[in-house]
Design a protein around this motif. Structure first.
Motif, PDB file in Angstrom:
ATOM      1  N   ASP A   1       0.784  -1.239   0.000  1.00 46.12           N
ATOM      2  CA  ASP A   1       0.000   0.000   0.000  1.00 46.12           C
ATOM      3  C   ASP A   1       0.814   1.287   0.000  1.00 46.12           C
ATOM      4  OD1 ASP A   1       0.993  -0.377   2.521  1.00 46.12           O
ATOM      5  OD2 ASP A   1      -0.858   0.164   3.569  1.00 46.12           O
ATOM      6  N   LYS A   2       2.161   1.185   0.134  1.00 47.94           N
ATOM      7  CA  LYS A   2       2.926   2.431   0.118  1.00 47.94           C
ATOM      8  C   LYS A   2       4.402   2.187  -0.177  1.00 47.94           C
ATOM      9  CE  LYS A   2       3.640   2.616   5.151  1.00 47.94           C
ATOM     10  NZ  LYS A   2       3.454   3.464   6.364  1.00 47.94           N
TER      11      LYS A   2
ATOM     12  N   LYS B   1       3.934  -4.642   9.978  1.00 47.71           N
ATOM     13  CA  LYS B   1       2.698  -5.251   9.492  1.00 47.71           C
ATOM     14  C   LYS B   1       3.008  -6.418   8.559  1.00 47.71           C
ATOM     15  CE  LYS B   1       2.362  -1.923   5.689  1.00 47.71           C
ATOM     16  NZ  LYS B   1       1.523  -0.880   5.055  1.00 47.71           N
ATOM     17  N   PRO B   2       2.037  -7.313   8.367  1.00 43.65           N
ATOM     18  CA  PRO B   2       2.238  -8.446   7.469  1.00 43.65           C
ATOM     19  C   PRO B   2       2.367  -7.988   6.011  1.00 43.65           C
ATOM     20  CG  PRO B   2       0.370  -8.818   8.942  1.00 43.65           C
ATOM     21  CD  PRO B   2       0.732  -7.370   9.053  1.00 43.65           C
ATOM     22  N   GLY B   3       2.977  -8.852   5.227  1.00 45.43           N
ATOM     23  CA  GLY B   3       3.080  -8.585   3.794  1.00 45.43           C
ATOM     24  C   GLY B   3       4.523  -8.558   3.335  1.00 45.43           C
ATOM     25  N   ASP B   4       4.693  -8.681   2.036  1.00 45.64           N
ATOM     26  CA  ASP B   4       6.027  -8.638   1.457  1.00 45.64           C
ATOM     27  C   ASP B   4       6.577  -7.218   1.484  1.00 45.64           C
ATOM     28  OD1 ASP B   4       6.187 -11.363   0.824  1.00 45.64           O
ATOM     29  OD2 ASP B   4       4.979 -11.052  -0.974  1.00 45.64           O
ATOM     30  N   HIS B   5       7.855  -7.106   1.845  1.00 46.57           N
ATOM     31  CA  HIS B   5       8.557  -5.833   1.879  1.00 46.57           C
ATOM     32  C   HIS B   5       9.680  -5.894   0.838  1.00 46.57           C
ATOM     33  CE1 HIS B   5       6.372  -5.631   5.619  1.00 46.57           C
ATOM     34  NE2 HIS B   5       6.837  -4.426   5.893  1.00 46.57           N
TER      35      HIS B   5
ATOM     36  N   ALA C   1       1.672 -11.494  -0.891  1.00 54.08           N
ATOM     37  CA  ALA C   1       0.886 -10.531  -1.693  1.00 54.08           C
ATOM     38  C   ALA C   1       1.649  -9.894  -2.844  1.00 54.08           C
ATOM     39  CB  ALA C   1       0.263  -9.440  -0.823  1.00 54.08           C
ATOM     40  N   ASN C   2       2.817  -9.260  -2.624  1.00 55.75           N
ATOM     41  CA  ASN C   2       3.400  -8.484  -3.722  1.00 55.75           C
ATOM     42  C   ASN C   2       4.861  -8.815  -4.006  1.00 55.75           C
ATOM     43  OD1 ASN C   2       3.993  -7.137  -1.185  1.00 55.75           O
ATOM     44  ND2 ASN C   2       4.766  -5.421  -2.373  1.00 55.75           N
TER      45      ASN C   2
END
Length: 268
Positions: free
Chosen positions: A73-74, A102-106, A139-140
């Motif tokens: 998201d950012k 937070k969860p998710g790919d960085h 996710a990404n």
């Protein structure tokens, strides 16, 4: 005497060839590629411009132009938190700390300042990224960061076993590059000595659709560098117009099956 001169000339030529054959790799290596608990959420990433398989030398790296972390998201710049870790008089290298919240790919992405390589007569710009999974959010991991040259992973770039096949698409301005050349190096931890120069850098070519494949035979960090000539030349430090080697790099990590993992392992 003639034999001695011939041998000396051969050694000089071999030395020059050896220097030119060694591949430059921009590193951006986190202390973990997977975050699964709050205790693991403090990431530390090392940025070094070097020859990873040979463990050096380290080339001087001036302050990067871009250092971003990209989530679903950012996109946030980390340049203000970048710290020089080398001692005075040494080639500059850097470190950045990042707290995963937070969860998710960085996706961590660096665009270094152009580097002049007089031995090759080119400026070098290696757009480099590494993906860290946080709390199994995924996710990404295959998202593009918008670099001029970039590798789009077809294999999820984390959670990889030794011996897994890694595939990616080489893209330039978002379009596949047919038959692009990709250099591959393992980030040597000192446990491997190479028998010949040709073992230092593995070289593969993408297919007509820009897709390349490589099976990683040893645990650790692997760097994939897709190299193309930039659309525009630039001036070297002496003011001469020279070509630009533009690279799209991605780092991925493999682990051996059956090895008990600690909470977090070092960047090496």
């Amino acid at each position: 005497m003639q034999v001695s001169k011939t041998l000396t000339s051969f050694c000089l030529l071999s030395s020059l060839f050896s220097f030119n054959a060694n591949a430059h790799f921009q590193e951006i290596i986190p202390n973990s590629d997977i975050v699964e608990s709050a205790e693991e959420a403090s990431l530390s990433l090392d940025l070094t411009f070097t020859h990873p398989m040979e463990q050096g030398p380290v080339m001087d790296m001036v302050m990067p132009k871009v250092l971003d972390v990209i989530t679903a998201d950012k996109r946030v710049s980390l340049l203000d938190t970048l710290a020089v870790t080398s001692k005075d008089g040494e080639a500059r290298r850097y470190n950045v700390d990042y707290q995963v919240k937070k969860p998710g790919d960085h996706i961590f992405y660096v665009e270094p300042a152009p580097y002049w390589e007089p031995a090759e007569g080119v400026m070098i710009v290696h757009h480099t990224k590494v993906i860290v999974d946080a709390f199994n959010g995924e996710a990404n991991w295959d998202s593009l960061v918008g670099a001029p040259v970039e590798i789009e992973p077809l294999t999820r770039p984390y959670g990889l076993w030794t011996g897994n096949l890694f595939q990616g698409i080489v893209k330039k301005h978002g379009k596949p590059v047919p038959f692009a050349e990709v250099e591959v190096e393992w980030r040597n931890d000192g446990s491997v000595s190479v028998p010949y120069e040709s073992y230092i850098t593995q070289v593969i070519k993408a297919d007509a659709n820009g897709v390349f494949s490589y099976v990683m035979p040893k645990a650790g960090w692997w760097g994939f560098a897709a190299l193309v000539e930039a659309d525009e030349p630039m001036k070297n430090p002496e003011g001469k117009i020279v070509p630009v080697e533009e690279g799209g790099l991605i780092w991925v990590r493999t682990r051996d099956m059956g090895v008990k993992m600690g909470a977090k392992t070092g960047a090496k």
